[in-house]
Write an enzyme that holds these catalytic residues in place. Structure first.
Site, PDB file in Angstrom:
ATOM      1  N   ASP A 105       8.719   3.143   6.332  1.00 23.27           N
ATOM      2  CA  ASP A 105       9.186   2.447   5.123  1.00 23.27           C
ATOM      3  C   ASP A 105      10.315   1.440   5.433  1.00 23.27           C
ATOM      4  O   ASP A 105      10.497   0.467   4.696  1.00 23.27           O
ATOM      5  CB  ASP A 105       9.701   3.456   4.090  1.00 23.27           C
ATOM      6  CG  ASP A 105       8.567   4.105   3.277  1.00 23.27           C
ATOM      7  OD1 ASP A 105       7.468   3.522   3.208  1.00 23.27           O
ATOM      8  OD2 ASP A 105       8.788   5.189   2.717  1.00 23.27           O
ATOM      9  N   ASP A 113       1.562   7.656  -0.418  1.00 25.82           N
ATOM     10  CA  ASP A 113       1.111   6.268  -0.235  1.00 25.82           C
ATOM     11  C   ASP A 113       0.689   6.034   1.223  1.00 25.82           C
ATOM     12  O   ASP A 113      -0.010   5.065   1.517  1.00 25.82           O
ATOM     13  CB  ASP A 113       2.164   5.246  -0.690  1.00 25.82           C
ATOM     14  CG  ASP A 113       3.556   5.519  -0.166  1.00 25.82           C
ATOM     15  OD1 ASP A 113       3.869   6.678   0.134  1.00 25.82           O
ATOM     16  OD2 ASP A 113       4.352   4.561  -0.079  1.00 25.82           O
ATOM     17  N   HIS A 162      13.112   7.772   4.119  1.00 22.76           N
ATOM     18  CA  HIS A 162      13.886   8.276   2.997  1.00 22.76           C
ATOM     19  C   HIS A 162      13.434   9.677   2.563  1.00 22.76           C
ATOM     20  O   HIS A 162      13.878  10.156   1.510  1.00 22.76           O
ATOM     21  CB  HIS A 162      13.780   7.294   1.808  1.00 22.76           C
ATOM     22  CG  HIS A 162      12.370   7.219   1.250  1.00 22.76           C
ATOM     23  ND1 HIS A 162      12.089   7.541  -0.057  1.00 22.76           N
ATOM     24  CD2 HIS A 162      11.193   6.919   1.813  1.00 22.76           C
ATOM     25  CE1 HIS A 162      10.808   7.412  -0.289  1.00 22.76           C
ATOM     26  NE2 HIS A 162      10.235   7.028   0.827  1.00 22.76           N
ATOM     27  N   HIS A 177       5.072   9.724   7.967  1.00 23.87           N
ATOM     28  CA  HIS A 177       5.743  10.042   6.699  1.00 23.87           C
ATOM     29  C   HIS A 177       4.694  10.628   5.761  1.00 23.87           C
ATOM     30  O   HIS A 177       3.619  10.059   5.597  1.00 23.87           O
ATOM     31  CB  HIS A 177       6.331   8.729   6.163  1.00 23.87           C
ATOM     32  CG  HIS A 177       6.994   8.795   4.840  1.00 23.87           C
ATOM     33  ND1 HIS A 177       7.578   9.921   4.334  1.00 23.87           N
ATOM     34  CD2 HIS A 177       7.207   7.825   3.906  1.00 23.87           C
ATOM     35  CE1 HIS A 177       8.103   9.640   3.153  1.00 23.87           C
ATOM     36  NE2 HIS A 177       7.885   8.397   2.867  1.00 23.87           N
ATOM     37  N   GLU A 211       4.676  11.061   2.524  1.00 21.14           N
ATOM     38  CA  GLU A 211       4.516  10.599   1.139  1.00 21.14           C
ATOM     39  C   GLU A 211       3.103  10.037   0.955  1.00 21.14           C
ATOM     40  O   GLU A 211       2.534   9.408   1.862  1.00 21.14           O
ATOM     41  CB  GLU A 211       5.583   9.550   0.788  1.00 21.14           C
ATOM     42  CG  GLU A 211       5.625   9.308  -0.707  1.00 21.14           C
ATOM     43  CD  GLU A 211       6.885   8.590  -1.208  1.00 21.14           C
ATOM     44  OE1 GLU A 211       7.665   8.074  -0.400  1.00 21.14           O
ATOM     45  OE2 GLU A 211       7.059   8.562  -2.449  1.00 21.14           O
ATOM     46  N   TYR A 235      13.559  -3.633  -2.367  1.00 22.55           N
ATOM     47  CA  TYR A 235      13.057  -2.383  -1.780  1.00 22.55           C
ATOM     48  C   TYR A 235      14.223  -1.512  -1.305  1.00 22.55           C
ATOM     49  O   TYR A 235      14.282  -0.311  -1.586  1.00 22.55           O
ATOM     50  CB  TYR A 235      12.119  -2.712  -0.601  1.00 22.55           C
ATOM     51  CG  TYR A 235      11.389  -1.506  -0.084  1.00 22.55           C
ATOM     52  CD1 TYR A 235      10.143  -1.153  -0.582  1.00 22.55           C
ATOM     53  CD2 TYR A 235      11.953  -0.685   0.887  1.00 22.55           C
ATOM     54  CE1 TYR A 235       9.481  -0.027  -0.130  1.00 22.55           C
ATOM     55  CE2 TYR A 235      11.305   0.439   1.345  1.00 22.55           C
ATOM     56  CZ  TYR A 235      10.063   0.760   0.832  1.00 22.55           C
ATOM     57  OH  TYR A 235       9.416   1.881   1.278  1.00 22.55           O
ATOM     58  N   HIS A 261       4.920  -1.121   4.585  1.00 21.89           N
ATOM     59  CA  HIS A 261       4.676  -1.916   3.372  1.00 21.89           C
ATOM     60  C   HIS A 261       5.048  -3.365   3.665  1.00 21.89           C
ATOM     61  O   HIS A 261       6.070  -3.620   4.305  1.00 21.89           O
ATOM     62  CB  HIS A 261       5.560  -1.460   2.200  1.00 21.89           C
ATOM     63  CG  HIS A 261       5.312  -0.059   1.735  1.00 21.89           C
ATOM     64  ND1 HIS A 261       4.164   0.328   1.060  1.00 21.89           N
ATOM     65  CD2 HIS A 261       6.074   1.054   1.813  1.00 21.89           C
ATOM     66  CE1 HIS A 261       4.253   1.613   0.761  1.00 21.89           C
ATOM     67  NE2 HIS A 261       5.393   2.072   1.219  1.00 21.89           N
ATOM     68  N   HIS A 272       7.117   5.134  -9.088  1.00 20.37           N
ATOM     69  CA  HIS A 272       8.021   6.109  -9.714  1.00 20.37           C
ATOM     70  C   HIS A 272       9.258   5.447 -10.323  1.00 20.37           C
ATOM     71  O   HIS A 272      10.391   5.811 -10.017  1.00 20.37           O
ATOM     72  CB  HIS A 272       8.475   7.235  -8.776  1.00 20.37           C
ATOM     73  CG  HIS A 272       7.950   7.199  -7.381  1.00 20.37           C
ATOM     74  ND1 HIS A 272       6.715   7.667  -7.053  1.00 20.37           N
ATOM     75  CD2 HIS A 272       8.506   6.781  -6.228  1.00 20.37           C
ATOM     76  CE1 HIS A 272       6.532   7.523  -5.755  1.00 20.37           C
ATOM     77  NE2 HIS A 272       7.593   6.995  -5.250  1.00 20.37           N
TER      78      HIS A 272
END
Ligand code: FEO
Length: 409
Positions: free
Chosen positions: A167, A86, A148, A82, A84, A195, A228, A28
């Protein structure tokens, strides 16, 4: 194909079962020039537990890695730290294949997963601080709201002292190495910083609180396993100290000059402003938006004390690339910056005025009226640019002294 994907043991009865996305280059708007990984973890406790999943196209890779350790049908518990995509993208397919007895997320996570997957995913909520027995092992959950996303949480595996940090402490870095100590530390600092700057910067004060909370938790942390990039099994002080520094956002002796230019006049101004700042002892980065990506600008301001932005005026506006980077930076909410705006123009010159307004909205302490030069800067105009750079440099250093004084007091 399936046979090539193996799990990697990271601790006693704990395995990395994620996926490597070698070629992703955009998250994004954040340019991920080294690709990324989506880390899922398998805990082979009495109740076999899967922590997070991977981006949907990597579902088969994750399942193959799981299958290299246990039959996936033996998984009893799935945790989503989380929502999100991914990390949750493969969740519906994984749940269908595995049919676990229990699926957990934070209170906000359960809500978010319902909003994303509707009835395909049924989730129970865990409370902040809740300790869950997996039979002979146990997980403790800590909510990390707005780090986040509102739903974010982390967990701690007491046996082995593994902090699954989601994250946090992660980075977009595709690698065949699974551990941070197998990777060049300069790369870790750079990608970790990039990051933080591009994902976590708006929530920096919450990061500071989280670090305090983890310290106060009494957890013995032997390993940090983010969602990640590499797993930290040695030198944990490095990511912890980096996060403490980045979260504090203390202004550094560094000035970043960012600009868009049409016929190089604004560029010439940028270079002279940079010289003025360098004369005062600042480390300077002069960044043309023709060649620098917005996420590189975000990285550079992470430890800066000054931000100076320039644009030529095009049709009464700033250049599109400058508007892009300012929208991005405003959202990231950098703190403790001084600065000013500048630009060359042909007949109306609104760009530097608009930039000044945006910088004020961003709470940059603007030190001067917009420095505008008609057409091509002459010697006098260039001397003004050097003087502006020098003034910003001096103020940046003063601000640093002030903030050090406040800390000492
Ligand atoms: Fe890596 Fe916020 O997802």
């Amino acid at each position: 194909m399936k046979g090539i994907y193996k799990a990697v043991k990271i601790a006693e009865r704990v395995y990395w079962v994620g996926a490597v996305d070698w070629n992703i280059r955009d998250f994004h708007g954040y340019r991920t020039k080294r690709g990324s990984t989506y880390n899922a973890y398998l805990i082979v406790a009495d109740k076999i537990t899967l922590l997070d999943t991977v981006r949907e196209p990597f579902y088969e890779e994750m399942m193959a890695r799981i299958a290299s350790v246990v039959d996936p049908a033996r998984i009893e518990v799935v945790v989503s730290h989380h929502a999100e995509m991914d990390h949750s993208g493969s969740l519906p397919r994984a749940l269908q294949a595995v049919r676990p007895k229990e699926v957990y997320a934070s209170v906000m996570g359960a809500k978010a997963l319902k909003e994303i997957f509707h009835d395909a995913v049924a989730v129970k909520a865990v409370r902040d601080g809740e300790k869950m027995s997996l039979g002979d092992m146990s997980l403790t959950f800590l909510e990390t709201r707005m780090l986040h996303w509102p739903d974010s949480m982390i967990s701690y595996l007491e046996e082995g002292g593994v902090l699954f940090s989601q994250d946090a402490f992660g980075m977009h870095l595709a690698s065949s190495a699974r551990f941070a100590d197998e990777i060049d530390p300069a790369v870790l600092d750079y990608e970790g910083g990039t990051y933080f700057a591009n994902i976590l910067l708006p929530y920096a004060p919450l990061v500071a609180k989280l670090l305090d909370r983890v310290k106060a938790s009494g957890f013995t942390i032997n390993m940090i396993a983010p969602d990640h990039g590499p797993v930290w099994r040695r030198d944990l002080e490095r990511p912890l100290a980096n996060y403490a520094r980045w979260a504090a956002q203390e202004p550094g002796p560094k000035g970043v000059v960012v600009y868009g230019t049409m016929w190089h006049s604004t560029e010439t101004m940028a270079r002279h402003i940079g010289e003025g700042m360098a004369d005062k002892g600042l480390e300077v980065k002069v960044m043309s938006l023709d060649t620098n990506h917005r996420s590189d600008v975000a990285y550079e301001i992470l430890d800066a004390g000054a931000l100076v932005v320039g644009s030529s005026t095009l049709n009464n506006q700033m250049l599109p690339a400058v508007a892009d980077v300012m929208t991005y930076l405003k959202g990231l909410r950098p703190r403790n910056l001084v600065g000013a705006a500048f630009g060359s123009y042909g007949w109306s010159g609104e760009a530097a005025v608009h930039l000044t307004e945006i910088m004020k909205e961003m709470n940059v302490r603007v030190l001067a009226d917009p420095l505008r030069v008609r057409q091509v800067p002459d010697e006098r105009a260039l001397a003004e640019c050097v003087a502006l750079g020098a003034r910003i440099g001096e103020e940046c250093l003063k601000t640093m002294e002030g903030s050090e004084g406040e800390q000492g007091g």
